[in-house]
Design a protein around this motif. Structure first.
Motif, PDB file in Angstrom:
ATOM      1  N   ALA A 146       0.838  -1.206   0.000  1.00  0.00           N
ATOM      2  CA  ALA A 146       0.000   0.000   0.000  1.00  0.00           C
ATOM      3  C   ALA A 146       0.869   1.252   0.000  1.00  0.00           C
ATOM      4  O   ALA A 146       0.602   2.202  -0.748  1.00  0.00           O
ATOM      5  N   ASP A 147       1.912   1.250   0.822  1.00  0.00           N
ATOM      6  CA  ASP A 147       2.815   2.405   0.852  1.00  0.00           C
ATOM      7  C   ASP A 147       3.544   2.570  -0.476  1.00  0.00           C
ATOM      8  O   ASP A 147       3.748   3.693  -0.943  1.00  0.00           O
ATOM      9  N   GLY A 148       3.907   1.463  -1.098  1.00  0.00           N
ATOM     10  CA  GLY A 148       4.551   1.530  -2.413  1.00  0.00           C
ATOM     11  C   GLY A 148       3.630   2.124  -3.468  1.00  0.00           C
ATOM     12  O   GLY A 148       4.050   2.954  -4.283  1.00  0.00           O
ATOM     13  N   VAL A 149       2.369   1.721  -3.440  1.00  0.00           N
ATOM     14  CA  VAL A 149       1.385   2.274  -4.384  1.00  0.00           C
ATOM     15  C   VAL A 149       1.188   3.759  -4.111  1.00  0.00           C
ATOM     16  O   VAL A 149       1.097   4.566  -5.041  1.00  0.00           O
ATOM     17  N   MET A 150       1.137   4.134  -2.822  1.00  0.00           N
ATOM     18  CA  MET A 150       0.986   5.544  -2.466  1.00  0.00           C
ATOM     19  C   MET A 150       2.162   6.363  -3.027  1.00  0.00           C
ATOM     20  O   MET A 150       1.966   7.421  -3.625  1.00  0.00           O
TER      21      MET A 150
END
Length: 121
Positions: free
Chosen positions: A7-11
């Protein structure tokens, strides 16, 4: 843990996309092949803003956050991370117009630089 990292990578990818949307035309001054990618990014941004099309990156982040045990994204990416956080909500249109101005200036500069390059030949 893995889903939260995803999720942090996508953000981060989403922030990168928005930075590219605003500034990619300037990158094309140095690397002309980038212009096609920038035109596509601007097209997607316009579709998102004008037609309300939801970005798949937001959906992916929401899904990964939920799978990671978090609440998820109660609203869109820009609303969650930028509007009301980085700038006041009432300045959303102003920010959109500034981004549109950056794109216009970058494309005009690209066209002018290509025109001068043709004159030098």
């Amino acid at each position: 843990m893995v889903f939260r990292l995803l999720a942090d990578g996508v953000m981060l990818a989403h922030f990168g996309f928005l930075a590219f949307l605003a500034l990619g035309g300037f990158v094309a001054w140095r690397y002309p092949w980038v212009l096609g990618l920038h035109v596509a990014a601007v097209g997607w941004g316009l579709l998102s803003v004008l037609a309300g099309v939801h970005c798949p990156l937001t959906a992916w982040e929401d899904r990964f956050r939920r799978l990671g045990g978090e609440q998820g994204m109660p609203r869109g990416f820009v609303d969650a991370y930028l509007t009301g956080v980085v700038y006041p909500r009432e300045y959303l249109l102003t920010v959109q117009l500034v981004v549109a101005g950056l794109v216009a200036v970058s494309w005009a500069g690209f066209a002018l630089s290509r025109g001068r390059a043709g004159v030098r030949r």
